[in-house]
Design an enzyme around this catalytic site. Structure first.
Site, PDB file in Angstrom:
ATOM      1  N   GLU A 121      14.733 -15.422  -0.365  1.00 30.73           N
ATOM      2  CA  GLU A 121      15.169 -16.132   0.480  1.00 30.73           C
ATOM      3  C   GLU A 121      14.299 -17.329   1.026  1.00 30.73           C
ATOM      4  OE1 GLU A 121      15.476 -15.128   5.133  1.00 30.73           O
ATOM      5  OE2 GLU A 121      16.606 -13.789   4.035  1.00 30.73           O
ATOM      6  N   ASP A 129       0.988  -1.256   0.065  1.00 30.43           N
ATOM      7  CA  ASP A 129      -0.118   0.067   0.017  1.00 30.43           C
ATOM      8  C   ASP A 129       1.027   1.294   0.110  1.00 30.43           C
ATOM      9  OD1 ASP A 129      -2.840   0.911   0.501  1.00 30.43           O
ATOM     10  OD2 ASP A 129      -1.781   2.115   2.246  1.00 30.43           O
TER      11      ASP A 129
HETATM   12  C1  GLC Z   1      -4.175   2.895  -0.562  1.00 28.97           C
HETATM   13  C2  GLC Z   1      -5.370   2.138  -0.576  1.00 28.97           C
HETATM   14  C3  GLC Z   1      -6.557   3.203   0.109  1.00 28.97           C
HETATM   15  C4  GLC Z   1      -6.277   3.639   1.309  1.00 28.97           C
HETATM   16  C5  GLC Z   1      -4.883   4.556   1.279  1.00 28.97           C
HETATM   17  C6  GLC Z   1      -4.347   4.833   2.641  1.00 28.97           C
HETATM   18  O1  GLC Z   1      -4.453   4.032  -1.673  1.00 28.97           O
HETATM   19  O2  GLC Z   1      -5.869   1.664  -1.448  1.00 28.97           O
HETATM   20  O3  GLC Z   1      -7.854   2.565   0.289  1.00 28.97           O
HETATM   21  O4  GLC Z   1      -7.038   4.699   1.713  1.00 28.97           O
HETATM   22  O5  GLC Z   1      -3.815   3.742   0.542  1.00 28.97           O
HETATM   23  O6  GLC Z   1      -3.912   3.618   3.186  1.00 28.97           O
END
Ligand code: GLC
Length: 541
Positions: free
Chosen positions: A273, A224
């Protein structure tokens, strides 16, 4: 808070999709756990619900499942605010459920990718709570970005950065004695403080978290905000009042900084790994496909979402340009391109592309004919539209609450999916659904569409089966473009040709490309008689 799992963890990825480089042409299905299937009838999807529906995904013909976050979280941003990276939120189940889900998926030949949220934690994370309670000067504050404010009494934020959800990217704390204190940085909601990735403890912690989930047997991580962890030294002002407009168009002091690549090099070593072709997928919003490719150098991650493709309008010249650019930019680093049309953050493509189901189906067949890997978001195989009329009082997306006058666009693609033609929440669960489903959704359910050759579900099933049977469709790193009338895309993929009529009228091809293998709408001609408006056809040459 961390849950401990009895010695049942698998330790190795199961022998599913054992082909080396499996991800290069994989179709990866995104499950949004809240909204996929509810196993315990509380109105919220969960891991046992997902587990029960895994056979559906295997039958659909996808190669892997990516699960959006299911970790312990106060849910300020639907789980993207993680309080404990090694525990499952009780709302979704526990670690035994996760273990069982991973095992079952592997048994069905599905790989499992979990979501990792390293840019920020929840404000309820133990580290952040300790940072607050220990007050200014405590070294535990260094694991986040705490700064004194500017101006008289420190009443102004430390710099001019804005949160992606609107408003300043800083929130002022109170000192343990109740007086106004330092500010902390959060690029997203105030409940999501950004980690300081210059701190070795943060780096160590995430290497350990990676190992925890790899030991559980996962096949990879969707990372993310993979472009956000490293900030420009000194946290310099942007000097620009409308920062959201710059996102994705240039390198910013908080996004796509070159320093982030060192992190991925160290993660890649861990993935290697463990063996078994485990992958890292970057959610990286960068200014160009070339910048995205940097995340995919051979010693970094394996894939990145192709948001340039997702953002492309339904227009033949532009689609061709983005496709070429995507493929060209990946070639120097040897990574496979990915394609994506929908996810939990954007308007569903049935609605977004502006041409209803007809265009959505055509777009899907185009995507699935391109070389590389494709991402499918739950419910798109049912042709679900965006739900645009959710009442304000049911919305949960923080971007709806935090930004003045924004539409709160993300709840409308997160409505629980319909499984049956009738019944409580159309088979999603026994206890309703956390966001209301539109009345007519029974007709779009899995049950209603199964066995109906004209349905979107059967179109996906057939397309995915053909992709598996004919490796030509996903393989390679190039398309061979063919001459085509205005508004039509035509390209060859090994023994197949794909034509896409993006226009609103039938268009006759000068010569027949072959025999129809699959079409996104009703069509059985030879191409010279006019391909219907908004229709993609796969031809066997
Ligand atoms: C990413 C996720 C989204 C979230 C953001 C903050 O873009 O896809 O849903 O709100 O990160 O974590």
């Amino acid at each position: 808070m961390t849950q401990h799992l009895a010695a049942s963890a698998t330790g190795t990825a199961a022998a599913t999709s054992d082909r080396p480089g499996w991800w290069r042409d994989a179709v990866i299905y995104q499950v949004y756990p809240r909204s996929f299937a509810d196993g315990n009838g509380d109105g919220m999807g969960d891991l046992p619900g997902i587990r029960r529906r895994l056979p559906y995904l295997a039958e659909l013909g996808v190669d892997a499942v990516w699960l959006s976050p299911f970790y312990a979280s106060p849910q300020a941003d639907a789980g993207y605010d993680v309080a404990d990276y090694r525990a499952i939120d009780p709302m979704f189940g526990d670690l035994h459920d996760a273990d069982a889900l991973i095992r079952d998926a592997h048994g069905l030949g599905l790989r499992v990718i979990v979501d990792l949220v390293p840019n920020h934690s929840s404000d309820q994370h133990e580290w952040f709570q300790r940072a607050l309670s220990e007050g200014p000067g405590s070294p535990v504050r260094d694991r986040y970005h705490f700064r004194p404010g500017k101006g008289a009494d420190g009443a102004e934020p430390p710099n001019d950065w804005e949160s992606i959800f609107g408003g300043p990217a800083w929130t002022r704390t109170k000192n343990p004695d109740g007086t106004p204190g330092e500010w902390y940085l959060h690029l997203f909601a105030p409940e999501q403080p950004d980690f300081n990735w210059d701190h070795p403890a943060v780096r160590d912690e995430f290497r350990t978290v990676l190992r925890f989930w790899l030991d559980m047997g996962v096949d990879g991580f969707r990372i993310d905000v993979a472009h956000g962890m490293v900030k420009a030294p000194g946290l310099p002002d942007m000097g620009h009042g409308e920062q959201l407009k710059l996102l994705g168009s240039q390198v910013l002091p908080f996004f796509d900084q070159d320093g982030v690549h060192e992190i991925y090099r160290s993660w890649r070593q861990i993935l290697e790994e463990y063996g078994g072709d485990r992958i890292g997928v970057a959610e990286a919003w960068t200014p160009s496909a070339d910048r995205t490719a940097l995340y995919l150098r051979p010693d970094e991650l394996h894939q990145a979402f192709n948001f340039h493709y997702l953002n492309a309008p339904w227009e033949s010249a532009e689609l061709r340009r983005v496709i070429d650019e995507s493929l060209d930019s990946m070639r120097p680093v040897g990574a496979a391109t990915t394609w994506v049309l929908s996810n939990h953050d954007v308007v569903r493509h049935t609605t977004r592309l502006g041409g209803g189901l007809t265009r959505a189906r055509a777009a899907t067949l185009l995507m699935l004919a391109l070389p590389g890997s494709a991402y499918v978001y739950q419910g798109e195989e049912l042709g679900l539209p965006e739900v645009t009329d959710l009442p304000d009082d049911v919305r949960q997306d923080p971007s709806f609450f935090k930004s003045n006058g924004q539409d709160g666009l993300r709840d409308g693609c997160r409505v629980p999916i319909p499984w049956t033609t009738s019944g409580t929440s159309f088979g999603f669960g026994e206890g309703g659904s956390w966001l209301p489903q539109p009345e007519g959704w029974g007709a779009l359910s899995v049950q209603a569409q199964t066995g109906d050759p004209g349905s979107t579900l059967e179109l996906y099933r057939t397309a995915l089966r053909l992709r598996r049977e004919h490796a030509d469709l996903g393989a390679g790193d190039a398309v061979e473009w063919l001459d085509a009338p205005e508004g039509v895309l035509a390209f060859r993929r090994g023994a197949f040709t794909c034509t896409v009529n993006t226009t609103g009228v039938p268009v006759a091809l000068p010569a027949s490309p072959g025999r129809v293998l699959l079409a996104s709408g009703p069509y059985e001609g030879d191409g010279t008689d006019g391909i219907p408006a908004g229709t993609t056809v796969w031809w066997s040459v």
